[in-house]
Design a protein around this motif. Structure first.
Motif, short mmCIF file in Angstrom:
data_model
loop_
_atom_site.label_atom_id
_atom_site.label_comp_id
_atom_site.label_asym_id
_atom_site.label_seq_id
_atom_site.Cartn_x
_atom_site.Cartn_y
_atom_site.Cartn_z
N PHE A 96 -83.18 -87.18 -35.75
CA PHE A 96 -82.38 -86.77 -34.59
C PHE A 96 -81.63 -85.47 -34.85
O PHE A 96 -80.49 -85.32 -34.44
CB PHE A 96 -81.40 -87.89 -34.18
N ARG A 97 -82.29 -84.54 -35.56
CA ARG A 97 -81.63 -83.27 -35.87
C ARG A 97 -82.54 -82.09 -35.57
O ARG A 97 -83.77 -82.24 -35.49
CB ARG A 97 -81.14 -83.24 -37.31
N THR A 98 -81.91 -80.93 -35.46
CA THR A 98 -82.62 -79.69 -35.20
C THR A 98 -81.78 -78.52 -35.68
O THR A 98 -80.61 -78.70 -36.01
CB THR A 98 -82.92 -79.54 -33.69
N GLU A 99 -82.39 -77.35 -35.73
CA GLU A 99 -81.65 -76.10 -35.99
C GLU A 99 -81.55 -75.33 -34.69
O GLU A 99 -82.40 -75.45 -33.82
CB GLU A 99 -82.40 -75.24 -37.02
N ILE A 100 -80.51 -74.52 -34.61
CA ILE A 100 -80.30 -73.69 -33.44
C ILE A 100 -80.46 -72.22 -33.84
O ILE A 100 -80.17 -71.85 -34.98
CB ILE A 100 -78.91 -73.96 -32.83
N GLY A 101 -80.94 -71.43 -32.92
CA GLY A 101 -81.06 -69.99 -33.15
C GLY A 101 -80.77 -69.24 -31.86
O GLY A 101 -80.93 -69.79 -30.77
N PHE A 102 -80.33 -68.01 -31.99
CA PHE A 102 -80.01 -67.20 -30.81
C PHE A 102 -79.95 -65.74 -31.18
O PHE A 102 -79.68 -65.39 -32.33
CB PHE A 102 -78.65 -67.64 -30.20
N GLU A 103 -80.24 -64.88 -30.19
CA GLU A 103 -80.06 -63.45 -30.34
C GLU A 103 -79.85 -62.87 -28.94
O GLU A 103 -80.23 -63.49 -27.95
CB GLU A 103 -81.22 -62.77 -31.07
N MET A 129 -82.06 -84.41 -25.14
CA MET A 129 -83.03 -84.43 -26.23
C MET A 129 -82.63 -85.42 -27.32
O MET A 129 -83.32 -85.55 -28.32
CB MET A 129 -83.21 -83.01 -26.80
N ASN A 130 -81.50 -86.07 -27.14
CA ASN A 130 -81.07 -87.16 -28.01
C ASN A 130 -80.78 -86.72 -29.45
O ASN A 130 -80.97 -87.48 -30.40
CB ASN A 130 -82.12 -88.28 -28.00
N PHE A 131 -80.30 -85.48 -29.64
CA PHE A 131 -79.94 -85.04 -30.98
C PHE A 131 -78.62 -85.68 -31.41
O PHE A 131 -77.75 -85.94 -30.59
CB PHE A 131 -79.77 -83.51 -31.05
N GLN A 132 -78.50 -85.91 -32.69
CA GLN A 132 -77.26 -86.36 -33.31
C GLN A 132 -76.60 -85.21 -34.07
O GLN A 132 -75.39 -85.12 -34.16
CB GLN A 132 -77.53 -87.53 -34.26
N ARG A 133 -77.44 -84.33 -34.62
CA ARG A 133 -76.95 -83.24 -35.47
C ARG A 133 -77.69 -81.96 -35.11
O ARG A 133 -78.92 -81.95 -35.03
CB ARG A 133 -77.20 -83.60 -36.94
N ILE A 134 -76.93 -80.89 -34.92
CA ILE A 134 -77.50 -79.57 -34.70
C ILE A 134 -76.98 -78.67 -35.82
O ILE A 134 -75.78 -78.62 -36.07
CB ILE A 134 -77.13 -79.02 -33.31
N GLU A 135 -77.92 -77.99 -36.48
CA GLU A 135 -77.58 -77.14 -37.62
C GLU A 135 -77.73 -75.67 -37.24
O GLU A 135 -78.56 -75.32 -36.40
CB GLU A 135 -78.50 -77.44 -38.80
N ALA A 136 -76.93 -74.84 -37.88
CA ALA A 136 -77.06 -73.39 -37.76
C ALA A 136 -77.05 -72.81 -39.16
O ALA A 136 -76.15 -73.11 -39.95
CB ALA A 136 -75.91 -72.81 -36.95
N LEU A 137 -78.08 -72.04 -39.50
CA LEU A 137 -78.18 -71.39 -40.81
C LEU A 137 -77.91 -69.90 -40.60
O LEU A 137 -78.66 -69.22 -39.88
CB LEU A 137 -79.57 -71.60 -41.41
#
Length: 187
Positions: A96-103, A129-137
């Motif tokens: 239930f996790r994903t990474e986020i990106g943007f520009e 989308m039922n995420f529990q955790r969103i990561e940003a690197l």
């Protein structure tokens, strides 16, 4: 290709429409992704041809088709031209996790547009989308992106040393995360 409004979620905010990026958007995508300042922390060299933009748009389509992510084009309501993008990638459904990106196009920097867009997709990610955790690197020198995610409630968890090899060098990345319950409290 036509915009697929049946299955691609269009998100609206006060000033923005977030929508599917299509091949018809290649010129505007090329316009900002050919800018050295925009690409400084993107992990790719600045684009040098419209084919680079078409390949980027194909990548947006592939992550959606493969169910590993989704990328929205950021458009100003009164213009409809793509001035940036934001979305999810490296989705791990079982966790239930994903990474986020943007520009964002340099002409739009400092107006709160990226923050408005990212907040909208985060809300969508948790609610639809039922995420529990969103990561940003984020690379340590990228102060603007760090401020943006911190403003939205992300917590810096640590430094991933030499985590990526991009543009001929190893990059350290800060790991940020936002949990659903933390976003719910903030909302």
């Amino acid at each position: 290709m036509n915009i697929d409004t049946e299955t691609f979620p269009v998100l609206e905010t006060k000033r923005l429409v977030l929508r599917q990026v299509t091949q018809e958007d290649a010129a505007s995508v090329f316009s900002y992704l050919s800018d050295e300042d925009v690409m400084k922390y993107y992990g790719l060299e600045p684009f040098t041809s419209i084919n680079n933009a078409l390949n980027e748009i194909s990548w947006y389509e592939s992550i959606r088709d493969n169910k590993t992510g989704m990328r929205w084009g950021i458009t100003l309501k009164e213009q409809g031209i793509v001035v940036g993008s934001c979305g999810f990638h490296n989705k791990v459904a079982q966790h239930f996790r994903t990474e986020i990106g943007f520009e964002l196009s340099k002409e739009q920097w400092g107006k709160g547009i990226a923050s408005e867009a990212v907040e909208a997709i985060i809300r969508y990610g948790y609610e639809q989308m039922n995420f529990q955790r969103i990561e940003a690197l984020i690379e340590p020198p990228n102060q603007a992106s760090q401020k943006l995610v911190e403003k939205l409630g992300f917590v810096r968890e640590g430094l991933l040393r030499n985590y990526e090899f991009t543009r001929g060098k190893f990059d350290d990345l800060y790991m940020y995360s936002l949990l659903k319950q933390d976003f719910d409290k903030k909302s």
